[in-house]
Motif scaffolding. Structure first.
Motif, short mmCIF file in Angstrom:
data_model
loop_
_atom_site.label_atom_id
_atom_site.label_comp_id
_atom_site.label_asym_id
_atom_site.label_seq_id
_atom_site.Cartn_x
_atom_site.Cartn_y
_atom_site.Cartn_z
N MET A 13 68.59 26.54 31.38
CA MET A 13 67.18 26.55 31.67
C MET A 13 66.78 25.15 32.14
O MET A 13 67.21 24.13 31.61
CB MET A 13 66.40 26.92 30.41
N LYS A 14 65.90 25.13 33.08
CA LYS A 14 65.46 23.86 33.66
C LYS A 14 64.46 23.17 32.74
O LYS A 14 63.57 23.81 32.18
CB LYS A 14 64.83 24.15 35.02
N LYS A 15 64.63 21.86 32.58
CA LYS A 15 63.71 21.08 31.75
C LYS A 15 62.41 20.85 32.50
O LYS A 15 62.39 20.17 33.52
CB LYS A 15 64.33 19.73 31.39
N THR A 16 61.35 21.40 32.00
CA THR A 16 60.03 21.19 32.60
C THR A 16 59.24 20.24 31.71
O THR A 16 59.67 19.88 30.60
CB THR A 16 59.27 22.51 32.74
N ASN A 17 58.12 19.83 32.19
CA ASN A 17 57.27 18.94 31.40
C ASN A 17 56.79 19.63 30.12
O ASN A 17 56.67 19.00 29.08
CB ASN A 17 56.08 18.47 32.22
N LEU A 18 56.53 20.92 30.22
CA LEU A 18 56.08 21.66 29.04
C LEU A 18 57.18 21.73 27.99
O LEU A 18 56.93 21.57 26.79
CB LEU A 18 55.62 23.06 29.44
N ASN A 19 58.42 21.96 28.43
CA ASN A 19 59.55 21.99 27.48
C ASN A 19 59.74 20.63 26.82
O ASN A 19 59.98 20.54 25.62
CB ASN A 19 60.84 22.38 28.20
N GLN A 20 59.65 19.57 27.60
CA GLN A 20 59.81 18.23 27.05
C GLN A 20 58.69 17.90 26.07
O GLN A 20 58.94 17.30 25.01
CB GLN A 20 59.85 17.19 28.17
N THR A 36 56.95 20.08 24.28
CA THR A 36 57.16 20.90 23.09
C THR A 36 58.26 20.29 22.21
O THR A 36 58.10 20.21 20.99
CB THR A 36 57.52 22.33 23.49
N GLU A 37 59.36 19.88 22.81
CA GLU A 37 60.44 19.27 22.04
C GLU A 37 59.99 17.96 21.39
O GLU A 37 60.35 17.67 20.25
CB GLU A 37 61.64 19.01 22.94
N TYR A 38 59.19 17.19 22.10
CA TYR A 38 58.67 15.94 21.55
C TYR A 38 57.78 16.19 20.35
O TYR A 38 57.90 15.52 19.32
CB TYR A 38 57.90 15.20 22.65
#
Length: 111
Positions: free
Chosen positions: A1-8, A10-12
């Protein structure tokens, strides 16, 4: 899966929450903060409905229902993950703050 700003993002946020729960001083600070939030809620619940005089019984019923539902969820303490356990404990601190606030209001009315 591609890392998007939303994923980053959420992980943060998840990493910050995990790090916060590892530190006991932050846990104590959050517990005190939630108790003060409960104190504020109890002050709100006891003063706003008291202005009309009609809502005292309904406010008491809401508080008792809230208390019993939280106690029902808190005291078996058989949770599948630790995040649910932490969430229920935080709500329990709010519940303790509400009880403390209602006692303080009762003492104010008694004097």
């Amino acid at each position: 899966m591609k890392k998007t700003n939303l994923n980053q993002l959420t992980e943060y946020i998840v990493n910050i929450i995990r790090q916060t729960h590892k530190n006991k001083i932050n846990s104590l600070s959050l517990s005190i903060l939630y108790m003060l939030l409960g104190f504020f809620i109890s002050t709100t619940l006891s003063t706003i409905p008291g202005q009309t005089g009609d809502w005292g019984i309904i406010g008491a019923a809401v508080i008792v229902t809230f208390y019993e539902r939280i106690s029902q969820q808190t005291y078996p303490l058989r949770f599948k993950n630790s995040l649910t356990h932490v969430f229920i404990n935080r709500i329990n601190y709010i519940k303790i703050g509400i009880l403390y606030g209602l006692f303080v209001d009762a003492f104010k009315l008694g004097s």
